[in-house]
Motif scaffolding. Structure first.
Motif, PDB file in Angstrom:
ATOM      1  N   MET A   1       0.788  -1.340  -0.046  1.00  0.00           N
ATOM      2  CA  MET A   1       0.058  -0.046  -0.007  1.00  0.00           C
ATOM      3  C   MET A   1       0.822   0.982   0.006  1.00  0.00           C
ATOM      4  N   ALA A   2       0.377   2.330  -0.756  1.00  0.00           N
ATOM      5  CA  ALA A   2       1.370   3.570  -0.927  1.00  0.00           C
ATOM      6  C   ALA A   2       1.223   4.353   0.468  1.00  0.00           C
ATOM      7  N   LYS A   3       2.204   5.091   0.759  1.00  0.00           N
ATOM      8  CA  LYS A   3       2.589   5.926   1.833  1.00  0.00           C
ATOM      9  C   LYS A   3       1.534   6.989   1.803  1.00  0.00           C
ATOM     10  N   VAL A   4       0.910   7.530   2.736  1.00  0.00           N
ATOM     11  CA  VAL A   4      -0.086   8.643   2.678  1.00  0.00           C
ATOM     12  C   VAL A   4       0.771   9.942   2.654  1.00  0.00           C
ATOM     13  N   LYS A   5       0.567  10.895   1.714  1.00  0.00           N
ATOM     14  CA  LYS A   5       1.225  12.091   1.700  1.00  0.00           C
ATOM     15  C   LYS A   5       0.733  13.110   2.513  1.00  0.00           C
ATOM     16  N   MET A   6       1.632  13.964   3.271  1.00  0.00           N
ATOM     17  CA  MET A   6       1.113  14.996   4.142  1.00  0.00           C
ATOM     18  C   MET A   6       0.319  16.033   3.186  1.00  0.00           C
ATOM     19  N   LYS A   7      -0.371  16.859   3.964  1.00  0.00           N
ATOM     20  CA  LYS A   7      -1.051  17.832   3.284  1.00  0.00           C
ATOM     21  C   LYS A   7      -0.365  19.229   3.480  1.00  0.00           C
ATOM     22  N   THR A   8      -0.073  20.050   2.587  1.00  0.00           N
ATOM     23  CA  THR A   8       0.478  21.356   2.904  1.00  0.00           C
ATOM     24  C   THR A   8      -0.594  22.021   3.232  1.00  0.00           C
ATOM     25  N   ASN A   9      -0.443  23.313   4.040  1.00  0.00           N
ATOM     26  CA  ASN A   9      -0.961  23.969   4.538  1.00  0.00           C
ATOM     27  C   ASN A   9      -1.092  25.104   3.552  1.00  0.00           C
ATOM     28  N   LYS A  10      -2.168  25.581   2.835  1.00  0.00           N
ATOM     29  CA  LYS A  10      -2.419  26.427   1.635  1.00  0.00           C
ATOM     30  C   LYS A  10      -2.052  27.820   2.039  1.00  0.00           C
ATOM     31  N   THR A  11      -2.757  28.332   3.373  1.00  0.00           N
ATOM     32  CA  THR A  11      -2.396  29.679   4.121  1.00  0.00           C
ATOM     33  C   THR A  11      -0.801  29.793   4.200  1.00  0.00           C
ATOM     34  N   ALA A  12      -0.191  28.786   4.761  1.00  0.00           N
ATOM     35  CA  ALA A  12       1.176  29.022   5.020  1.00  0.00           C
ATOM     36  C   ALA A  12       2.018  29.046   3.577  1.00  0.00           C
ATOM     37  N   ALA A  13       1.565  28.094   2.722  1.00  0.00           N
ATOM     38  CA  ALA A  13       2.354  28.060   1.510  1.00  0.00           C
ATOM     39  C   ALA A  13       2.337  29.575   0.786  1.00  0.00           C
ATOM     40  N   LYS A  14       1.169  30.250   1.187  1.00  0.00           N
ATOM     41  CA  LYS A  14       0.978  31.644   0.229  1.00  0.00           C
ATOM     42  C   LYS A  14       1.927  32.633   0.998  1.00  0.00           C
ATOM     43  N   ARG A  15       2.173  32.398   2.043  1.00  0.00           N
ATOM     44  CA  ARG A  15       2.885  33.458   3.026  1.00  0.00           C
ATOM     45  C   ARG A  15       4.281  33.350   3.360  1.00  0.00           C
ATOM     46  N   PHE A  16       4.807  31.901   2.994  1.00  0.00           N
ATOM     47  CA  PHE A  16       6.265  31.841   3.222  1.00  0.00           C
ATOM     48  C   PHE A  16       6.817  31.367   1.894  1.00  0.00           C
ATOM     49  N   LYS A  17       8.262  31.405   1.983  1.00  0.00           N
ATOM     50  CA  LYS A  17       8.952  31.086   0.848  1.00  0.00           C
ATOM     51  C   LYS A  17      10.313  30.420   1.469  1.00  0.00           C
ATOM     52  N   ARG A  59       8.204  24.803  13.267  1.00  0.00           N
ATOM     53  CA  ARG A  59       6.768  24.673  13.153  1.00  0.00           C
ATOM     54  C   ARG A  59       6.296  25.405  11.864  1.00  0.00           C
ATOM     55  N   VAL A  60       7.117  26.265  11.369  1.00  0.00           N
ATOM     56  CA  VAL A  60       6.529  26.657   9.832  1.00  0.00           C
ATOM     57  C   VAL A  60       6.880  25.514   8.839  1.00  0.00           C
ATOM     58  N   LYS A  61       8.187  24.792   8.885  1.00  0.00           N
ATOM     59  CA  LYS A  61       8.298  23.766   8.094  1.00  0.00           C
ATOM     60  C   LYS A  61       7.622  22.639   8.114  1.00  0.00           C
ATOM     61  N   GLN A  62       6.762  22.321   9.089  1.00  0.00           N
ATOM     62  CA  GLN A  62       6.043  21.350   9.341  1.00  0.00           C
ATOM     63  C   GLN A  62       4.787  21.777   8.260  1.00  0.00           C
ATOM     64  N   LEU A  63       4.403  22.907   8.161  1.00  0.00           N
ATOM     65  CA  LEU A  63       3.186  23.430   7.506  1.00  0.00           C
ATOM     66  C   LEU A  63       3.398  23.414   5.868  1.00  0.00           C
ATOM     67  N   ILE A  64       4.644  23.472   5.602  1.00  0.00           N
ATOM     68  CA  ILE A  64       5.187  23.441   4.171  1.00  0.00           C
ATOM     69  C   ILE A  64       6.059  22.334   3.980  1.00  0.00           C
ATOM     70  N   PRO A  65       5.648  21.150   4.089  1.00  0.00           N
ATOM     71  CA  PRO A  65       6.775  19.928   4.087  1.00  0.00           C
ATOM     72  C   PRO A  65       7.240  19.956   2.590  1.00  0.00           C
ATOM     73  N   TYR A  66       6.694  20.196   1.532  1.00  0.00           N
ATOM     74  CA  TYR A  66       7.223  19.789   0.227  1.00  0.00           C
ATOM     75  C   TYR A  66       7.930  21.026  -0.383  1.00  0.00           C
ATOM     76  N   GLN A  67       8.013  22.107   0.330  1.00  0.00           N
ATOM     77  CA  GLN A  67       8.614  23.238  -0.092  1.00  0.00           C
ATOM     78  C   GLN A  67      10.318  23.326   0.496  1.00  0.00           C
ATOM     79  N   VAL A  68      10.460  22.406   1.766  1.00  0.00           N
ATOM     80  CA  VAL A  68      11.677  22.724   2.363  1.00  0.00           C
ATOM     81  C   VAL A  68      12.624  22.068   1.824  1.00  0.00           C
TER      82      VAL A  68
END
Length: 68
Positions: A1-17, A59-68
């Motif tokens: 069975m495939a691993k479950v992906k984490m969801k990105t927090n969309k509000t955080a993704a728009k505010r942080f780079k 804590r911010v990195k946990q909200l945007i796991p695939y941008q880090v």
């Protein structure tokens, strides 16, 4: 069975780079209106982007796991 992906927090993704060196950059809020009562220094510093402090960067990195 495939691993479950984490969801990105969309509000955080728009505010942080994430920069090339791994720092997290954000743009300051509160400088769009009601500016007559604010000092020139406060308005000038609000235009610049800033970096997230080290103590909350994890804590911010946990909200945007695939941008880090």
């Amino acid at each position: 069975m495939a691993k479950v992906k984490m969801k990105t927090n969309k509000t955080a993704a728009k505010r942080f780079k994430v920069t090339a060196k791994g720092k997290i950059k954000y743009w300051k809020g509160g400088v769009s209106h009601y500016n007559t009562k604010k000092t020139s220094k406060r308005k000038r510093q609000g235009r610049k982007a800033d970096y997230v402090p080290e103590n909350i960067a994890d804590r911010v990195k946990q909200l945007i796991p695939y941008q880090v």
